[in-house]
Design a protein around this motif. Structure first.
Motif, PDB file in Angstrom:
ATOM      1  N   LYS A 157      13.724  -1.867  -1.882  1.00 57.25           N
ATOM      2  CA  LYS A 157      13.599  -0.705  -0.999  1.00 57.25           C
ATOM      3  C   LYS A 157      14.999  -0.239  -0.624  1.00 57.25           C
ATOM      4  CE  LYS A 157       9.056  -1.691   0.977  1.00 57.25           C
ATOM      5  NZ  LYS A 157       8.260  -1.836   2.210  1.00 57.25           N
ATOM      6  N   ARG A 158      15.251   1.021  -0.885  1.00 60.03           N
ATOM      7  CA  ARG A 158      16.585   1.559  -0.673  1.00 60.03           C
ATOM      8  C   ARG A 158      16.564   2.615   0.421  1.00 60.03           C
ATOM      9  NH1 ARG A 158      17.926   2.649  -7.063  1.00 60.03           N
ATOM     10  NH2 ARG A 158      18.079   0.467  -7.711  1.00 60.03           N
ATOM     11  N   LEU A 159      17.676   2.684   1.175  1.00 59.17           N
ATOM     12  CA  LEU A 159      17.814   3.755   2.160  1.00 59.17           C
ATOM     13  C   LEU A 159      18.046   5.086   1.465  1.00 59.17           C
ATOM     14  CD1 LEU A 159      20.017   2.076   4.930  1.00 59.17           C
ATOM     15  CD2 LEU A 159      17.638   2.796   5.120  1.00 59.17           C
ATOM     16  N   PHE A 160      18.833   5.037   0.389  1.00 63.39           N
ATOM     17  CA  PHE A 160      19.149   6.251  -0.354  1.00 63.39           C
ATOM     18  C   PHE A 160      18.735   6.055  -1.810  1.00 63.39           C
ATOM     19  CE2 PHE A 160      22.284   5.737   3.031  1.00 63.39           C
ATOM     20  CZ  PHE A 160      22.037   6.894   3.760  1.00 63.39           C
ATOM     21  N   GLY A 161      18.101   7.054  -2.377  1.00 63.90           N
ATOM     22  CA  GLY A 161      17.664   6.958  -3.758  1.00 63.90           C
ATOM     23  C   GLY A 161      16.252   6.401  -3.850  1.00 63.90           C
ATOM     24  N   PRO A 162      15.650   6.468  -5.018  1.00 63.22           N
ATOM     25  CA  PRO A 162      14.256   6.032  -5.180  1.00 63.22           C
ATOM     26  C   PRO A 162      14.119   4.506  -5.133  1.00 63.22           C
ATOM     27  CG  PRO A 162      15.198   6.645  -7.302  1.00 63.22           C
ATOM     28  CD  PRO A 162      16.223   6.997  -6.265  1.00 63.22           C
ATOM     29  N   ASN A 163      12.989   4.041  -4.583  1.00 66.60           N
ATOM     30  CA  ASN A 163      12.669   2.620  -4.614  1.00 66.60           C
ATOM     31  C   ASN A 163      12.267   2.212  -6.029  1.00 66.60           C
ATOM     32  OD1 ASN A 163      13.070   2.407  -1.846  1.00 66.60           O
ATOM     33  ND2 ASN A 163      10.925   2.874  -1.390  1.00 66.60           N
ATOM     34  N   ARG A 164      12.421   0.939  -6.334  1.00 68.09           N
ATOM     35  CA  ARG A 164      11.997   0.406  -7.630  1.00 68.09           C
ATOM     36  C   ARG A 164      10.668  -0.317  -7.447  1.00 68.09           C
ATOM     37  NH1 ARG A 164      15.781  -3.621  -9.533  1.00 68.09           N
ATOM     38  NH2 ARG A 164      14.550  -3.582 -11.457  1.00 68.09           N
ATOM     39  N   TYR A 165       9.757  -0.170  -8.431  1.00 63.48           N
ATOM     40  CA  TYR A 165       8.424  -0.755  -8.338  1.00 63.48           C
ATOM     41  C   TYR A 165       8.094  -1.533  -9.611  1.00 63.48           C
ATOM     42  CZ  TYR A 165       7.545   2.291  -4.343  1.00 63.48           C
ATOM     43  OH  TYR A 165       7.602   2.909  -3.120  1.00 63.48           O
ATOM     44  N   PHE A 166       7.239  -2.540  -9.428  1.00 65.02           N
ATOM     45  CA  PHE A 166       6.667  -3.262 -10.569  1.00 65.02           C
ATOM     46  C   PHE A 166       5.235  -2.790 -10.755  1.00 65.02           C
ATOM     47  CE2 PHE A 166       3.965  -6.920 -11.867  1.00 65.02           C
ATOM     48  CZ  PHE A 166       4.390  -6.975 -13.190  1.00 65.02           C
ATOM     49  N   GLU A 167       4.915  -2.288 -11.946  1.00 63.12           N
ATOM     50  CA  GLU A 167       3.575  -1.789 -12.236  1.00 63.12           C
ATOM     51  C   GLU A 167       2.690  -2.958 -12.699  1.00 63.12           C
ATOM     52  OE1 GLU A 167       2.484   1.291 -11.874  1.00 63.12           O
ATOM     53  OE2 GLU A 167       4.378   2.278 -11.385  1.00 63.12           O
ATOM     54  N   ALA A 168       1.868  -3.482 -11.779  1.00 62.25           N
ATOM     55  CA  ALA A 168       1.034  -4.638 -12.092  1.00 62.25           C
ATOM     56  C   ALA A 168      -0.237  -4.242 -12.837  1.00 62.25           C
ATOM     57  CB  ALA A 168       0.661  -5.385 -10.814  1.00 62.25           C
ATOM     58  N   VAL A 169      -0.793  -3.071 -12.523  1.00 57.05           N
ATOM     59  CA  VAL A 169      -1.993  -2.543 -13.191  1.00 57.05           C
ATOM     60  C   VAL A 169      -1.726  -1.077 -13.510  1.00 57.05           C
ATOM     61  CG1 VAL A 169      -4.443  -1.990 -12.922  1.00 57.05           C
ATOM     62  CG2 VAL A 169      -3.554  -4.146 -12.031  1.00 57.05           C
ATOM     63  N   LYS A 170      -2.041  -0.677 -14.744  1.00 53.69           N
ATOM     64  CA  LYS A 170      -1.655   0.656 -15.209  1.00 53.69           C
ATOM     65  C   LYS A 170      -2.854   1.418 -15.765  1.00 53.69           C
ATOM     66  CE  LYS A 170       2.603  -1.567 -16.836  1.00 53.69           C
ATOM     67  NZ  LYS A 170       3.406  -1.922 -18.032  1.00 53.69           N
ATOM     68  N   ASN A 171      -3.323   2.395 -15.021  1.00 48.86           N
ATOM     69  CA  ASN A 171      -4.267   3.401 -15.524  1.00 48.86           C
ATOM     70  C   ASN A 171      -5.519   2.794 -16.163  1.00 48.86           C
ATOM     71  OD1 ASN A 171      -4.889   6.154 -15.818  1.00 48.86           O
ATOM     72  ND2 ASN A 171      -4.269   6.121 -17.960  1.00 48.86           N
ATOM     73  N   ILE A 172      -6.236   1.959 -15.410  1.00 50.92           N
ATOM     74  CA  ILE A 172      -7.424   1.255 -15.913  1.00 50.92           C
ATOM     75  C   ILE A 172      -8.693   2.040 -15.600  1.00 50.92           C
ATOM     76  CG2 ILE A 172      -8.821  -0.835 -15.706  1.00 50.92           C
ATOM     77  CD1 ILE A 172      -6.219  -1.393 -17.092  1.00 50.92           C
ATOM     78  N   ASP A 173      -9.557   2.161 -16.603  1.00 47.77           N
ATOM     79  CA  ASP A 173     -10.904   2.719 -16.424  1.00 47.77           C
ATOM     80  C   ASP A 173     -11.929   1.645 -16.768  1.00 47.77           C
ATOM     81  OD1 ASP A 173      -9.695   5.142 -15.914  1.00 47.77           O
ATOM     82  OD2 ASP A 173     -10.085   5.977 -17.903  1.00 47.77           O
ATOM     83  N   LEU A 174     -12.985   1.529 -15.970  1.00 50.63           N
ATOM     84  CA  LEU A 174     -14.071   0.621 -16.327  1.00 50.63           C
ATOM     85  C   LEU A 174     -15.358   1.040 -15.624  1.00 50.63           C
ATOM     86  CD1 LEU A 174     -14.643  -1.525 -13.772  1.00 50.63           C
ATOM     87  CD2 LEU A 174     -12.543  -2.530 -14.616  1.00 50.63           C
TER      88      LEU A 174
END
Length: 537
Positions: free
Chosen positions: A291-308
């Motif tokens: 988490k940054r004060l300036f600039g974009p935060n970085r994220y880990f994508e644990a689940v990506k675009n799932i349909d069921l």
């Protein structure tokens, strides 16, 4: 035939308890030869782990061991039950080493892994300073840890389960022991990681010429690794022999039961006309890395675009290795983790509900976790644990009515209602899992998320839990989302399977089609690793 290295002669281990003496091991005798792999096989409580800890002098204070454990390594023949403590400390780690079942509890979370391996070298060898550092790097490299010079400064929690187990193996092999005792070293691992660890042990055994005493309840592993087998039941060896001969013609009924205790059968597919219970579209879950004060935060994508889609009465299996996102997906569907996308349960838009709005749905959507001992409060009786959901969702029930429903739930899972006043530690692993299922069932759910509910259980206990889940589904029309890395269990329970990797679905099909003709290379690798115990393997 090679020379004997370790000989057990009528080993007996008694526990002197306030209410009497309990015999855990009864007159166990066998011989392990140099360079051989001998497997001690049996279910939980059979005495196999007590037998192995007796070798290391690690029995609890209440235990009393008699008989002989003759050690032919080191400086001559010695009885490990009678050698003095100074000599025993010299033997441990130097001549005989041990790998335990759960590396996360065996490794110190406060120290870097390099330091923990160096402690073994400092205790048993003259290596210090840069020489010790180079030996640690060499050991990490030998056990297949990537980038060993970087990983030497990692803490245990920064490594995967398979990497932690490799660190434990590196510690055990630091002094090039003559005997390695491996106590359930692959039980908690994914099938692909399990196959890698078994291959690593065979390679290291050939390199060092050491003997292995392998403790397990998994006969698939035994068939793949061991030269000979001793089968234990109720503290006694009921059958012993060469691995191939024992598997081809088991003589004792208990051995026959263990070999036959593999998940079997297939679930009939739910028709397309069955009403839809749950749909999910474009489900994604991400966790912040920085988490940054300036600039974009970085994220880990644990689940990506799932349909069921889940239909009423269906069992949808989700398989994949640790870190594939299968558990995170399951929790997202129950709104236990924050996600984006659309989730509808019985035409209710779950994504639009706040915490208070979700509460009425909680009784219809229940979860059974992997580790029942961790998910059941040790301070509450079984009756209180099962009745807790009723107090939340049916607060107007009188105490007697609530107790009647607890009794009914226990009977549903084939447990004696008279035991509802006991605490979780007074039950076996399989019984605790039945208690967890009863807790979910007591509020009459329509949908159950089953997250690795059989992974820590013996095969025969797995069979009883699988049969129970099938019976409950037929009786109550339940819908299951079954998450597991055990493909044999998924094949027996699910009528459709999703294969996940790195947060994405890479293959989906009905169970028979997916197991008979997997399309993706990753799915085929999972199956090769999972079914290495098959006769054809």
């Amino acid at each position: 035939m090679s020379q004997p290295l370790l000989e057990f002669d009528r080993l007996r281990v008694d526990f002197d308890l306030p209410n009497g003496t309990v015999t855990a091991v009864k007159d166990v005798s066998f011989t392990l030869r140099k360079g051989e792999t001998l497997a001690l096989v049996g279910e939980s409580g059979s005495g196999k782990s007590i037998t192995s800890t007796a070798v290391m002098g690690l029995l609890p204070e209440l235990a009393r061991a008699t008989g002989t454990i003759r050690w032919h390594g080191g400086s001559g023949d010695e009885n490990l039950l009678t050698v003095n403590r100074k000599r025993l400390r010299a033997i441990r780690g130097n001549e005989i080493s041990m790998i335990f079942q759960e590396p996360m509890t065996s490794l110190n979370p406060m120290h870097r892994v390099g330091r923990q391996i160096r402690e073994v070298l400092h205790k048993h060898t003259p290596l210090r300073g840069n020489n010790a550092y180079l030996r640690v790097v060499e050991l990490l490299e030998q056990v297949g840890i990537p980038e060993p010079k970087r990983r030497i400064d990692s803490y245990p929690h920064e490594l995967s389960g398979g990497q932690r187990q490799r660190v434990m193996i590196a510690m055990a092999l630091a002094c090039e022991p003559q005997l390695l005792i491996a106590d359930e070293p692959t039980t908690a691992l994914d099938v692909t990681v399990q196959a890698q660890i078994l291959a690593l042990l065979k390679d290291l055994q050939a390199r060092y010429g050491m003997a292995i005493l392998f403790i397990t309840h998994d006969l698939g592993v035994v068939r793949h690794l061991a030269d000979s087998v001793c089968v234990m039941q109720h503290g006694e060896i009921v059958e012993a022999g060469a691995t191939k001969a024992l598997f081809q013609a088991p003589q004792h009924p208990y051995t026959q039961m263990l070999i036959d205790a593999n998940p079997s059968g297939h679930k009939a597919a739910v028709p397309d006309s069955a009403p839809v219970l749950l749909t999910a579209q474009h489900i994604g879950v991400r966790f912040p890395i920085t988490k940054r004060l300036f600039g974009p935060n970085r994220y880990f994508e644990a689940v990506k675009n799932i349909d069921l889609t889940l239909r009423k009465g269906q069992t949808l299996g989700i398989v994949g290795e640790s870190g594939s996102g299968k558990t995170t997906l399951g929790r997202a569907l129950l709104r236990l983790v924050k996600s984006h996308g659309n989730i509808h349960f019985d035409d209710i838009d779950v994504g639009q509900l706040d915490r208070a709005g979700m509460r009425p749905l909680r009784s219809r959507m229940q979860v059974v976790f992997q580790d029942p001992f961790g998910s059941l409060s040790p301070r509450m009786t079984v009756g209180e644990i099962i009745g807790e959901g009723l107090r939340v969702h049916q607060p107007l029930l009188r105490r007697a009515e609530r107790d009647d429903q607890v009794i009914q739930a226990l009977e549903e899972v084939a447990l004696d209602p008279a035991h509802r006043h006991r605490y979780p530690h007074e039950f076996s692993g399989g019984q605790r899992q039945r208690i967890a299922i009863a807790r979910a069932l007591v509020v009459k759910p329509e949908f159950l998320l089953l997250d690795e509910p059989t992974s820590a259980l013996d095969r025969s206990v797995q069979m009883t839990v699988i049969k129970l889940l099938r019976d409950l589904q037929q009786r109550h029309g339940l819908t299951y989302l079954f998450i597991s890395h055990d493909l044999a269990v998924v094949r027996a329970l699910a009528d459709e399977v999703i294969v996940m990797r790195q947060g994405e679905i890479i293959e989906q099909n009905d169970t028979q089609s997916l197991f008979n003709a997997p399309r993706e290379t990753y799915t085929r690798e999972l199956m090769r690793a999972a079914f290495l115990d098959s006769p054809a393997a």
